[in-house]
Design a protein around this motif. Structure first.
Motif, PDB file in Angstrom:
ATOM      1  N   SER A  90       0.726  -1.354   0.021  1.00  0.00           N
ATOM      2  CA  SER A  90       0.074  -0.051  -0.027  1.00  0.00           C
ATOM      3  C   SER A  90       0.933   1.128   0.099  1.00  0.00           C
ATOM      4  CB  SER A  90      -1.005   0.022   1.073  1.00  0.00           C
ATOM      5  OG  SER A  90      -1.851   1.237   1.310  1.00  0.00           O
ATOM      6  N   ALA A  91       1.838   1.213   0.769  1.00  0.00           N
ATOM      7  CA  ALA A  91       2.851   2.531   0.790  1.00  0.00           C
ATOM      8  C   ALA A  91       3.523   2.793  -0.338  1.00  0.00           C
ATOM      9  CB  ALA A  91       3.775   2.221   2.095  1.00  0.00           C
ATOM     10  N   TYR A  92       4.084   1.641  -1.026  1.00  0.00           N
ATOM     11  CA  TYR A  92       4.944   1.792  -2.338  1.00  0.00           C
ATOM     12  C   TYR A  92       3.838   2.231  -3.279  1.00  0.00           C
ATOM     13  CZ  TYR A  92       9.025  -0.533  -0.087  1.00  0.00           C
ATOM     14  OH  TYR A  92      10.122  -0.641   0.625  1.00  0.00           O
ATOM     15  N   LEU A  98       2.789   8.895  -6.789  1.00  0.00           N
ATOM     16  CA  LEU A  98       3.279  10.343  -6.715  1.00  0.00           C
ATOM     17  C   LEU A  98       4.286  10.644  -7.250  1.00  0.00           C
ATOM     18  CD1 LEU A  98       2.436  10.608  -2.927  1.00  0.00           C
ATOM     19  CD2 LEU A  98       1.308  11.959  -4.742  1.00  0.00           C
ATOM     20  N   SER A  99       5.225   9.431  -7.551  1.00  0.00           N
ATOM     21  CA  SER A  99       6.699   9.572  -8.223  1.00  0.00           C
ATOM     22  C   SER A  99       6.765   8.537  -9.384  1.00  0.00           C
ATOM     23  CB  SER A  99       7.761   9.421  -7.265  1.00  0.00           C
ATOM     24  OG  SER A  99       8.941   9.955  -7.745  1.00  0.00           O
ATOM     25  N   PRO A 100       5.925   8.367 -10.463  1.00  0.00           N
ATOM     26  CA  PRO A 100       5.965   7.226 -11.020  1.00  0.00           C
ATOM     27  C   PRO A 100       7.318   6.988 -12.070  1.00  0.00           C
ATOM     28  CG  PRO A 100       4.716   9.467 -12.320  1.00  0.00           C
ATOM     29  CD  PRO A 100       5.175   9.836 -10.769  1.00  0.00           C
ATOM     30  N   TRP A 106       9.263   1.120  -7.654  1.00  0.00           N
ATOM     31  CA  TRP A 106       8.620   0.280  -8.582  1.00  0.00           C
ATOM     32  C   TRP A 106       9.048  -1.176  -8.248  1.00  0.00           C
ATOM     33  CZ3 TRP A 106       4.206   0.357 -10.894  1.00  0.00           C
ATOM     34  CH2 TRP A 106       3.755   1.288 -11.413  1.00  0.00           C
ATOM     35  N   HIS A 107      10.403  -1.269  -8.139  1.00  0.00           N
ATOM     36  CA  HIS A 107      11.172  -2.275  -7.562  1.00  0.00           C
ATOM     37  C   HIS A 107      10.946  -2.786  -6.389  1.00  0.00           C
ATOM     38  CE1 HIS A 107      14.444  -5.278  -6.827  1.00  0.00           C
ATOM     39  NE2 HIS A 107      14.212  -5.787  -8.079  1.00  0.00           N
ATOM     40  N   ARG A 108      10.842  -1.796  -5.342  1.00  0.00           N
ATOM     41  CA  ARG A 108      10.506  -2.470  -4.035  1.00  0.00           C
ATOM     42  C   ARG A 108       8.804  -2.652  -3.958  1.00  0.00           C
ATOM     43  NH1 ARG A 108      14.820  -3.730  -1.168  1.00  0.00           N
ATOM     44  NH2 ARG A 108      16.421  -2.338  -1.301  1.00  0.00           N
ATOM     45  N   ARG A 128       8.222  -2.722 -14.714  1.00  0.00           N
ATOM     46  CA  ARG A 128       8.338  -1.101 -15.028  1.00  0.00           C
ATOM     47  C   ARG A 128       9.797  -0.395 -14.686  1.00  0.00           C
ATOM     48  NH1 ARG A 128       7.680   3.272 -17.473  1.00  0.00           N
ATOM     49  NH2 ARG A 128       7.075   5.084 -16.169  1.00  0.00           N
ATOM     50  N   ALA A 129      10.255  -1.358 -13.374  1.00  0.00           N
ATOM     51  CA  ALA A 129      11.306  -0.923 -12.872  1.00  0.00           C
ATOM     52  C   ALA A 129      12.612  -1.311 -13.914  1.00  0.00           C
ATOM     53  CB  ALA A 129      11.701  -1.672 -11.674  1.00  0.00           C
ATOM     54  N   LEU A 130      12.608  -2.378 -14.561  1.00  0.00           N
ATOM     55  CA  LEU A 130      13.371  -2.501 -15.791  1.00  0.00           C
ATOM     56  C   LEU A 130      13.532  -1.377 -16.824  1.00  0.00           C
ATOM     57  CD1 LEU A 130      15.684  -4.428 -16.503  1.00  0.00           C
ATOM     58  CD2 LEU A 130      13.998  -5.983 -17.818  1.00  0.00           C
ATOM     59  N   VAL A 131      12.535  -1.161 -17.393  1.00  0.00           N
ATOM     60  CA  VAL A 131      12.291   0.116 -18.434  1.00  0.00           C
ATOM     61  C   VAL A 131      12.912   1.369 -17.997  1.00  0.00           C
ATOM     62  CG1 VAL A 131      10.714   1.299 -19.583  1.00  0.00           C
ATOM     63  CG2 VAL A 131      10.082  -1.172 -19.388  1.00  0.00           C
ATOM     64  N   LEU A 132      12.558   1.508 -16.515  1.00  0.00           N
ATOM     65  CA  LEU A 132      12.942   2.951 -16.098  1.00  0.00           C
ATOM     66  C   LEU A 132      14.454   2.735 -15.837  1.00  0.00           C
ATOM     67  CD1 LEU A 132      10.265   3.606 -13.624  1.00  0.00           C
ATOM     68  CD2 LEU A 132      10.788   4.975 -15.285  1.00  0.00           C
TER      69      LEU A 132
END
Length: 249
Positions: A90-92, A98-100, A106-108, A128-132
């Motif tokens: 929920s927190a992540y 807020l910070s896409p 994203w990884h966490r 998504r983390a990998l793309v970023l």
């Protein structure tokens, strides 16, 4: 009290977290509505391994300033330290909303989702983390690392455990991408896992599955992955500014 806040920031940036926590504790005692001080206080406590106290302080910071992605991120870290995976998710989720473009968040999120048994959602977060990560600047354009407000080192790194968990996350992503036919991205995820935990990567199902897919498609045998220097952890190299100073009247 402004001087006390500045002193806390000074200690924090020098990674003197005990002194930082004491300074920010004084600030929030005198100024209970000071959201940045609560955020710094919570992150300092998390660095010290005081996950319960950190969660309480960060929850207070968020109640005062709910649009602060750093506070949400570190609340997720504090909950992860206690292995409260559902609440960490929920927190992540708030942090990435807020910070896409926050690769680390994203990884966490992916790790927390995987630990919660939400494998499909975890794979999407890892992808998504990998793309970023591929969009990060490199070479001369790379930002100079600055101290990030990070506390997911589990107090002087319960790091072997964390590295193993992250390696498993990247391996899960690699297998998911391979099943979708995206071999290049799957190899990239596998290489990331290999840098974190070579033995785990070598004994995973990824290489046999990749060989099988390659044989079925009639392509050349994939290259061997050889050990190399482990890259710095992304959450320790990606710069993140501290919370804004409050206006003191």
């Amino acid at each position: 009290m402004s001087q006390r806040f500045d002193l806390g920031v000074h200690h924090f940036l020098r990674r003197e977290y005990s002194d930082a926590a004491r300074s920010f504790e004084d600030v929030v005692r005198e100024q209970p509505s000071n959201a940045p001080a609560w955020a710094y206080y919570g992150i300092s406590l998390s660095h010290l391994g005081l996950a319960t106290e950190a969660e309480a302080a960060l929850s207070r910071a968020i109640a005062l300033a709910p649009q602060n992605p750093d506070a949400w991120f570190h609340l997720g870290v504090a909950r992860s330290l206690r292995e409260e995976w559902g609440q960490a998710v929920s927190a992540y989720r708030h942090a990435v909303a807020l910070s896409p473009d926050d690769m680390v968040a994203w990884h966490r999120l992916g790790v927390a989702l995987a630990e919660s048994g939400e494998e499909v959602a975890a794979s999407a977060a890892f992808e998504r983390a990998l793309v970023l990560s591929r969009e990060l600047p490199s070479g001369d354009d790379a930002p100079v690392p600055t101290p990030r407000l990070r506390s997911d080192d589990h107090v002087q790194e319960v790091g072997e455990r964390e590295g193993t968990r992250e390696a498993k996350s990247w391996l899960d992503l690699a297998l998911s991408l391979l099943s979708l036919g995206d071999e290049d991205e799957a190899l990239a995820a596998y290489e990331r896992a290999y840098t974190l935990d070579p033995e785990r990567a070598q004994h995973s199902l990824f290489r046999p599955m990749l060989l099988l897919v390659t044989a079925v498609q009639g392509g050349p045998e994939p290259p061997e992955i050889t050990p190399g220097p482990a890259p710095p952890r992304p959450d320790s190299t990606r710069p993140r500014p501290p919370p804004p100073r409050p206006e003191i009247g």
